[in-house]
Scaffold this motif. Structure first.
Motif, PDB file in Angstrom:
ATOM      1  N   ALA A 262       1.111  -1.199  -0.021  1.00  0.00           N
ATOM      2  CA  ALA A 262       0.089  -0.155  -0.009  1.00  0.00           C
ATOM      3  C   ALA A 262       0.953   1.199   0.013  1.00  0.00           C
ATOM      4  N   GLU A 263       1.987   1.366   0.767  1.00  0.00           N
ATOM      5  CA  GLU A 263       2.872   2.651   0.833  1.00  0.00           C
ATOM      6  C   GLU A 263       3.615   2.658  -0.592  1.00  0.00           C
ATOM      7  N   ALA A 264       3.933   1.730  -0.964  1.00  0.00           N
ATOM      8  CA  ALA A 264       4.611   1.738  -2.264  1.00  0.00           C
ATOM      9  C   ALA A 264       3.651   2.233  -3.234  1.00  0.00           C
ATOM     10  N   ALA A 265       2.616   1.549  -3.605  1.00  0.00           N
ATOM     11  CA  ALA A 265       1.702   1.895  -4.524  1.00  0.00           C
ATOM     12  C   ALA A 265       0.866   3.216  -4.433  1.00  0.00           C
ATOM     13  N   SER A 266       1.294   3.723  -3.322  1.00  0.00           N
ATOM     14  CA  SER A 266       0.648   5.281  -3.197  1.00  0.00           C
ATOM     15  C   SER A 266       1.432   6.403  -3.524  1.00  0.00           C
ATOM     16  N   ASP A 267       2.894   5.654  -4.162  1.00  0.00           N
ATOM     17  CA  ASP A 267       3.897   6.711  -4.372  1.00  0.00           C
ATOM     18  C   ASP A 267       4.432   6.419  -5.972  1.00  0.00           C
ATOM     19  N   VAL A 268       4.643   5.111  -5.959  1.00  0.00           N
ATOM     20  CA  VAL A 268       5.148   4.595  -7.493  1.00  0.00           C
ATOM     21  C   VAL A 268       4.254   4.231  -8.216  1.00  0.00           C
ATOM     22  N   SER A 269       4.346   4.535  -9.433  1.00  0.00           N
ATOM     23  CA  SER A 269       3.542   4.142 -10.463  1.00  0.00           C
ATOM     24  C   SER A 269       4.039   2.546 -11.213  1.00  0.00           C
ATOM     25  N   THR A 270       3.232   1.810 -11.696  1.00  0.00           N
ATOM     26  CA  THR A 270       3.765   0.614 -12.630  1.00  0.00           C
ATOM     27  C   THR A 270       2.972   0.659 -14.100  1.00  0.00           C
ATOM     28  N   VAL A 271       3.659  -0.035 -14.692  1.00  0.00           N
ATOM     29  CA  VAL A 271       3.210  -0.115 -16.124  1.00  0.00           C
ATOM     30  C   VAL A 271       3.620  -1.486 -16.441  1.00  0.00           C
ATOM     31  N   ASP A 272       2.611  -2.663 -16.576  1.00  0.00           N
ATOM     32  CA  ASP A 272       2.795  -4.091 -16.824  1.00  0.00           C
ATOM     33  C   ASP A 272       3.080  -4.415 -18.392  1.00  0.00           C
ATOM     34  N   ASN A 273       2.605  -3.504 -19.257  1.00  0.00           N
ATOM     35  CA  ASN A 273       2.764  -4.004 -20.707  1.00  0.00           C
ATOM     36  C   ASN A 273       3.696  -3.122 -21.515  1.00  0.00           C
ATOM     37  N   ALA A 274       4.896  -2.862 -21.171  1.00  0.00           N
ATOM     38  CA  ALA A 274       5.948  -1.881 -21.693  1.00  0.00           C
ATOM     39  C   ALA A 274       6.401  -2.472 -23.036  1.00  0.00           C
ATOM     40  N   ASP A 275       6.139  -3.805 -23.275  1.00  0.00           N
ATOM     41  CA  ASP A 275       6.369  -4.143 -24.781  1.00  0.00           C
ATOM     42  C   ASP A 275       5.354  -3.857 -25.676  1.00  0.00           C
ATOM     43  N   MET A 276       4.252  -3.545 -25.395  1.00  0.00           N
ATOM     44  CA  MET A 276       3.134  -3.066 -26.319  1.00  0.00           C
ATOM     45  C   MET A 276       3.314  -1.488 -26.552  1.00  0.00           C
ATOM     46  N   ALA A 277       2.906  -1.079 -27.537  1.00  0.00           N
ATOM     47  CA  ALA A 277       2.954   0.610 -27.983  1.00  0.00           C
ATOM     48  C   ALA A 277       2.187   1.295 -27.110  1.00  0.00           C
ATOM     49  N   PHE A 278       0.729   0.955 -26.750  1.00  0.00           N
ATOM     50  CA  PHE A 278       0.308   1.634 -25.844  1.00  0.00           C
ATOM     51  C   PHE A 278       0.699   1.562 -24.355  1.00  0.00           C
ATOM     52  N   GLY A 279       1.510   0.505 -24.025  1.00  0.00           N
ATOM     53  CA  GLY A 279       2.277   0.426 -22.917  1.00  0.00           C
ATOM     54  C   GLY A 279       3.078   1.281 -22.780  1.00  0.00           C
ATOM     55  N   LYS A 280       4.006   1.522 -23.864  1.00  0.00           N
ATOM     56  CA  LYS A 280       5.193   2.477 -23.864  1.00  0.00           C
ATOM     57  C   LYS A 280       4.489   3.838 -23.628  1.00  0.00           C
TER      58      LYS A 280
END
Length: 327
Positions: A262-280
């Motif tokens: 919860a603490e990390a997720a409140s500060d750091v963003s994540t993207v789990d499909n960086a291999d796809m164009a819309f992920g980039k």
């Protein structure tokens, strides 16, 4: 008294009944059973063919959509990170094939990439954990002050972050005199490898997650070490994003660990499909969102909150005076 002939007749009767049963089963019952089996098999084959067609259609549509976005990606992200400096940090096991396309989209967005810091396997092994702690203390500012409950990796994250990112825009592109020797010390001890000029501090950090979840008895500690680095980078910068590739059904690995904390997720963003164009594109928008003080968990995995950041709101049109209006 039952004689021997009675036993013989009984045994013959038993075998005769068994033979009759076999004959009846193979004639009277066999045809309906075979017909039923063939019908079920035909239905399964039909369902399988239909599912295969759906998969092919989904892959075709998905590929076409991603190609469409990829062709327009430079225009979609143009200017989104203008004036920002981004440092790229790679966790051990990160997919090196993502390096060039991810750095290109950052450049297309107007960001200056200060350099790349790649953590080595040695950084995550339990054996050198004490060495990491000692190195973080020795190479850091004197005296180095850490929370009493800080782990060796918390300390290492603080030291590395202080050397490569800043919240002060006037110091962007400049080295941190208080962190002199940190990068050289970590590189000399074989804990990181450097490319570019990451010491000329960036305002944002992009941490590339490992391509697959760590395994073995130290997996949890190793994952926690990377999460600690992500939060450390976010603390002393305008924001940090963790990006990588996660199968939609997977709930393990660094990205999942950030989202589950919860603490990390409140500060750091994540993207789990960086291999796809819309992920980039989502990586770029997530970094821009961090500058604005917002955070999000994006992508296609089951624990993602959304596909990507919401578009910036369009300002309302300025009212046009109506002819003849007036007091």
């Amino acid at each position: 008294m039952i004689d021997f002939r009675y036993h013989i007749v009984s045994i013959v009767a038993i075998f005769l009944a068994l033979a009759i049963g076999i004959v009846l089963g193979s004639t009277v019952l066999n045809a309906p059973l075979v017909a039923s089996t063939e019908k079920v098999t035909a239905q399964l084959r039909g369902n399988n063919a239909e599912l295969q067609d759906r998969i092919v259609l989904a892959q075709t549509r998905g590929g076409a959509s991603d190609t469409f976005v990829a062709d327009r990606l430079p225009q979609l992200v143009q200017g989104a990170l203008a004036g920002e400096r981004v440092v790229v940090v790679e966790a051990p096991g990160a997919d090196t094939k993502l390096r060039e396309p991810v750095e290109k989209v950052l450049a297309d967005a107007g960001a200056v990439i200060s350099g790349r810091v790649t953590l080595t396997e040695k950084y995550l092994t339990t054996g050198p954990a004490t060495a990491v702690e000692q190195l973080a203390t020795v190479t850091g500012p004197t005296p180095s002050i850490f929370p009493s409950d800080a782990t060796p990796y918390d300390k290492a994250a603080a030291m590395l972050a202080g050397a490569i990112v800043t919240t002060d825009r006037t110091q962007a592109g400049k080295e941190n005199p208080a962190a002199a020797g940190v990068l050289d010390g970590f590189e000399r001890d074989g804990l990181v490898s450097l490319e570019g000029e990451p010491g000329k501090r960036a305002t944002l950090a992009l941490l590339m997650a490992p391509a697959s979840a760590y395994e073995g008895k130290e997996a949890e500690a190793q994952t926690a070490a990377v999460v600690a680095l992500a939060t450390g980078l976010d603390t002393v910068s305008e924001g940090a994003v963790v990006a990588g590739i996660v199968p939609t059904s997977t709930a393990a690995g660094v990205i999942a660990a950030v989202r589950a904390d919860a603490e990390a997720a409140s500060d750091v963003s994540t993207v789990d499909n960086a291999d796809m164009a819309f992920g980039k594109a989502a990586v770029v928008y997530a970094l821009r969102e961090q500058v604005a003080g917002d955070t999000g968990q994006y992508g296609l995995a089951s624990d993602a909150a959304a596909i990507g950041p919401s578009p910036e709101p369009t300002p309302p049109p300025t009212p046009t005076p109506t002819a003849g209006a007036g007091g």
